[in-house]
Scaffold this motif. Structure first.
Motif, PDB file in Angstrom:
ATOM      1  N   ALA A 386     -20.891  -8.012  49.943  1.00  0.00           N
ATOM      2  CA  ALA A 386     -21.573  -8.592  51.105  1.00  0.00           C
ATOM      3  C   ALA A 386     -21.414 -10.103  51.133  1.00  0.00           C
ATOM      4  O   ALA A 386     -21.350 -10.759  50.094  1.00  0.00           O
ATOM      5  CB  ALA A 386     -23.055  -8.228  51.077  1.00  0.00           C
ATOM      6  N   ASP A 387     -21.377 -10.655  52.341  1.00  0.00           N
ATOM      7  CA  ASP A 387     -21.295 -12.103  52.529  1.00  0.00           C
ATOM      8  C   ASP A 387     -22.677 -12.742  52.661  1.00  0.00           C
ATOM      9  O   ASP A 387     -22.894 -13.863  52.202  1.00  0.00           O
ATOM     10  CB  ASP A 387     -20.472 -12.425  53.777  1.00  0.00           C
ATOM     11  CG  ASP A 387     -19.041 -11.924  53.669  1.00  0.00           C
ATOM     12  OD1 ASP A 387     -18.347 -12.344  52.719  1.00  0.00           O
ATOM     13  OD2 ASP A 387     -18.632 -11.102  54.501  1.00  0.00           O
ATOM     14  N   ILE A 388     -23.585 -12.054  53.332  1.00  0.00           N
ATOM     15  CA  ILE A 388     -24.954 -12.540  53.482  1.00  0.00           C
ATOM     16  C   ILE A 388     -25.900 -11.354  53.326  1.00  0.00           C
ATOM     17  O   ILE A 388     -25.465 -10.197  53.356  1.00  0.00           O
ATOM     18  CB  ILE A 388     -25.204 -13.209  54.857  1.00  0.00           C
ATOM     19  CG1 ILE A 388     -25.060 -12.179  55.987  1.00  0.00           C
ATOM     20  CG2 ILE A 388     -24.283 -14.389  55.068  1.00  0.00           C
ATOM     21  CD1 ILE A 388     -25.583 -12.688  57.315  1.00  0.00           C
ATOM     22  N   ALA A 389     -27.173 -11.647  53.159  1.00  0.00           N
ATOM     23  CA  ALA A 389     -28.194 -10.597  53.091  1.00  0.00           C
ATOM     24  C   ALA A 389     -29.360 -10.991  53.985  1.00  0.00           C
ATOM     25  O   ALA A 389     -29.739 -12.161  54.041  1.00  0.00           O
ATOM     26  CB  ALA A 389     -28.681 -10.394  51.662  1.00  0.00           C
ATOM     27  N   ILE A 390     -29.883 -10.008  54.696  1.00  0.00           N
ATOM     28  CA  ILE A 390     -31.031 -10.216  55.586  1.00  0.00           C
ATOM     29  C   ILE A 390     -32.077  -9.170  55.249  1.00  0.00           C
ATOM     30  O   ILE A 390     -31.749  -8.003  55.040  1.00  0.00           O
ATOM     31  CB  ILE A 390     -30.624 -10.066  57.073  1.00  0.00           C
ATOM     32  CG1 ILE A 390     -29.544 -11.082  57.452  1.00  0.00           C
ATOM     33  CG2 ILE A 390     -31.852 -10.226  57.981  1.00  0.00           C
ATOM     34  CD1 ILE A 390     -28.995 -10.897  58.857  1.00  0.00           C
ATOM     35  N   GLN A 391     -33.334  -9.591  55.195  1.00  0.00           N
ATOM     36  CA  GLN A 391     -34.414  -8.604  55.036  1.00  0.00           C
ATOM     37  C   GLN A 391     -35.533  -8.871  56.032  1.00  0.00           C
ATOM     38  O   GLN A 391     -35.729  -9.993  56.496  1.00  0.00           O
ATOM     39  CB  GLN A 391     -34.967  -8.624  53.604  1.00  0.00           C
ATOM     40  CG  GLN A 391     -35.878  -9.796  53.308  1.00  0.00           C
ATOM     41  CD  GLN A 391     -36.835  -9.536  52.161  1.00  0.00           C
ATOM     42  OE1 GLN A 391     -37.196  -8.405  51.889  1.00  0.00           O
ATOM     43  NE2 GLN A 391     -37.233 -10.600  51.486  1.00  0.00           N
ATOM     44  N   VAL A 421     -28.275  -1.465  52.671  1.00  0.00           N
ATOM     45  CA  VAL A 421     -27.226  -0.906  53.523  1.00  0.00           C
ATOM     46  C   VAL A 421     -26.247  -2.027  53.868  1.00  0.00           C
ATOM     47  O   VAL A 421     -26.663  -3.129  54.229  1.00  0.00           O
ATOM     48  CB  VAL A 421     -27.809  -0.306  54.816  1.00  0.00           C
ATOM     49  CG1 VAL A 421     -26.696   0.236  55.697  1.00  0.00           C
ATOM     50  CG2 VAL A 421     -28.814   0.795  54.486  1.00  0.00           C
ATOM     51  N   THR A 422     -24.946  -1.757  53.740  1.00  0.00           N
ATOM     52  CA  THR A 422     -23.942  -2.759  54.114  1.00  0.00           C
ATOM     53  C   THR A 422     -23.174  -2.282  55.334  1.00  0.00           C
ATOM     54  O   THR A 422     -22.847  -1.096  55.457  1.00  0.00           O
ATOM     55  CB  THR A 422     -22.943  -3.008  52.964  1.00  0.00           C
ATOM     56  OG1 THR A 422     -22.305  -1.775  52.623  1.00  0.00           O
ATOM     57  CG2 THR A 422     -23.648  -3.561  51.739  1.00  0.00           C
ATOM     58  N   PHE A 423     -22.889  -3.202  56.260  1.00  0.00           N
ATOM     59  CA  PHE A 423     -22.087  -2.859  57.434  1.00  0.00           C
ATOM     60  C   PHE A 423     -21.537  -4.133  58.057  1.00  0.00           C
ATOM     61  O   PHE A 423     -21.977  -5.236  57.729  1.00  0.00           O
ATOM     62  CB  PHE A 423     -22.890  -2.048  58.457  1.00  0.00           C
ATOM     63  CG  PHE A 423     -24.203  -2.669  58.865  1.00  0.00           C
ATOM     64  CD1 PHE A 423     -24.308  -3.418  60.021  1.00  0.00           C
ATOM     65  CD2 PHE A 423     -25.347  -2.470  58.104  1.00  0.00           C
ATOM     66  CE1 PHE A 423     -25.515  -3.980  60.402  1.00  0.00           C
ATOM     67  CE2 PHE A 423     -26.557  -3.020  58.467  1.00  0.00           C
ATOM     68  CZ  PHE A 423     -26.649  -3.780  59.632  1.00  0.00           C
ATOM     69  N   GLU A 424     -20.564  -3.957  58.939  1.00  0.00           N
ATOM     70  CA  GLU A 424     -19.898  -5.086  59.590  1.00  0.00           C
ATOM     71  C   GLU A 424     -20.760  -5.624  60.736  1.00  0.00           C
ATOM     72  O   GLU A 424     -21.302  -4.849  61.530  1.00  0.00           O
ATOM     73  CB  GLU A 424     -18.541  -4.651  60.145  1.00  0.00           C
ATOM     74  CG  GLU A 424     -17.537  -4.193  59.095  1.00  0.00           C
ATOM     75  CD  GLU A 424     -16.957  -5.366  58.314  1.00  0.00           C
ATOM     76  OE1 GLU A 424     -16.942  -6.487  58.849  1.00  0.00           O
ATOM     77  OE2 GLU A 424     -16.523  -5.141  57.167  1.00  0.00           O
TER      78      GLU A 424
END
Length: 436
Positions: A386-391, A421-424
């Motif tokens: 992943a490049d970034i993470a958001i919560q 969860v990872t996605f584009e």
């Protein structure tokens, strides 16, 4: 006034099931009528080390000691899917001290293969000794449960207002003319959706953690009151409806008195939340976490009990003994250190919100809190692709305090078992998420 010490911070222990059971028993024994309902408006599960370790067993045990006449499902009941919730309901139903507590959710439709089949009801009817009947309908929040929790595939929720009206009409058709909606949809929705229905008399709500009290009570609790308790509105029939909510986290009990006329219409409603407190262990935090003297303790007790919302109450022995069996194991967990924190790390859901107990608003005004930021960095640490993470800002719950950081601290900071969860995503989509 009257204390022998100069202090601006006295800590008082209050709430918790052992004390709530004592309070409930006292309220019932002193009530002017035997026609009493004990109601739970949902979110009994998740969020504490007790749930992390025991997956609902401790919660079912505590609820059985208060013995509710009805329990409405909340969104967090679905955090671990239908099978986990079904196991909790079985435990609640099989308690010998309080068997068969009605579990209500009129707008929850279990999937064909769901473990919840046959375990939840749309409504229940309470018949008192004098023949009076009260219908109770349970309603859960649809979007928040379906999108923010984890009901199993095939399990859905229907429209809250439409389903509530159908359930009310079904009760009215049987001759029941006193209707309580036990909801977990938030106070604003109770007022906008539920109070406008036909036939509704009382709404006992949850989900929004709304404190309804006098400003003085709210100040004593260090909180903010949304309104007085209860709120009165007019339903679709042009008749009075009473709306109440008992705040959050087992701090207290809502105490609502409602009178009806011979036609089953509300003539009056009154009440307030009541908070049972421990009058034996006050702590002076201004002068170094020291107990108050007996003389000063009596001053504080008298000052609190002068307010109708506060009652000194000992813990019920049987409930405390049952809790201690679980508590001993939780205490072992609390002592296990997993990290050493060199300095306090602030918690705020957004810059300058003021939720932190170790930092000022000025500390978080520019960049927000560091605790939740550190959590998202943890997401990245275990997700190298992943490049970034958001919560979701509400997924992180506390400050990270200087000193030893334990398993219990971690569960308190992150009480929900979420999946990464990872996605584009495009830059425009990321921007939209951050602005939503």
């Amino acid at each position: 006034p009257g204390l022998s010490v100069t202090t601006s911070d006295i800590r008082v222990k209050y709430g918790g099931f052992p004390r709530l059971v004592t309070l409930a028993n006292e309220l019932i024994s002193n009530a002017s009528t035997p026609n009493i309902l004990k109601l739970h408006a949902g979110d009994a599960l998740t969020g504490t080390s007790y749930y992390t370790l025991f997956k609902g067993s401790a919660d079912a045990e505590m609820m059985s000691h208060l013995c509710f006449d009805a329990f409405a499902l909340g969104n967090h009941e679905f955090d671990h899917g239908d099978a986990s919730l079904a196991t909790f309901i079985d435990e609640l139903h099989n308690k010998s001290a309080c068997p068969g507590t009605p579990v209500l959710a009129a707008n929850v439709v279990p999937g064909a293969s769901s473990a919840l089949q046959g375990k939840i009801l749309p409504s229940t009817i309470k018949t008192f000794d004098d023949g009076e009947k009260v219908g109770i309908v349970g309603i859960d929040i649809k979007a928040k449960t379906e999108m923010g929790s984890s009901p199993s595939p095939g399990t859905t929720l229907t429209d809250e207002a439409a389903t509530a009206q159908a359930a009310i009409d079904a009760l009215l058709s049987t001759g029941v003319d006193k209707i309580v909606l036990l909801t977990h949809i938030g106070r604003a929705n109770d007022m906008a959706w539920m109070a406008k229905l036909r036939g509704v008399d009382i709404i006992i709500g949850g989900d929004s953690h709304s404190l309804l009290s006098s400003p003085d009570t709210a100040q004593t609790l260090g909180a903010a009151a949304e309104a007085l308790y209860p709120t009165e509105l007019t339903n679709a029939d042009g008749k009075k409806v009473c709306i109440a909510q008992a705040w959050e986290y087992g701090h207290g009990l809502g105490q609502l008195q409602v009178s009806f006329d011979a036609s089953g219409d509300v003539t009056s409603c009154s009440g307030h939340p009541t908070f049972p407190f421990d009058s034996t262990s006050y702590e002076d935090r201004t002068n170094g976490k020291v107990p108050l003297s007996a003389a000063d303790a009596s001053v504080v007790t008298a000052w609190l009990e002068a307010k109708p919302e506060f009652v000194a109450a000992a813990e019920d022995n049987a409930t405390k003994a049952a809790l201690d069996q679980f508590k001993d194991q939780v205490e072992v967990l609390k002592t296990a250190t997993i990290a050493s924190v060199p300095a306090d790390i602030c918690y705020d859901r957004f810059p300058g919100q003021g939720r932190s107990s170790v930092c000022s608003i000025a500390d978080t005004q520019k960049h927000g809190g560091g605790a939740c930021q550190l959590v998202t960095e943890g997401f990245l640490h275990v997700t190298p692709s992943a490049d970034i993470a958001i919560q979701n800002a509400g997924g992180c719950r506390t400050d990270i305090r200087q000193g030893n950081f334990t398993f219990n601290d971690a569960f308190t900071l992150l009480p929900f078992a979420n999946s990464l969860v990872t996605f584009e995503m495009t830059g425009a989509q990321i921007h939209a998420v951050l602005e939503d």
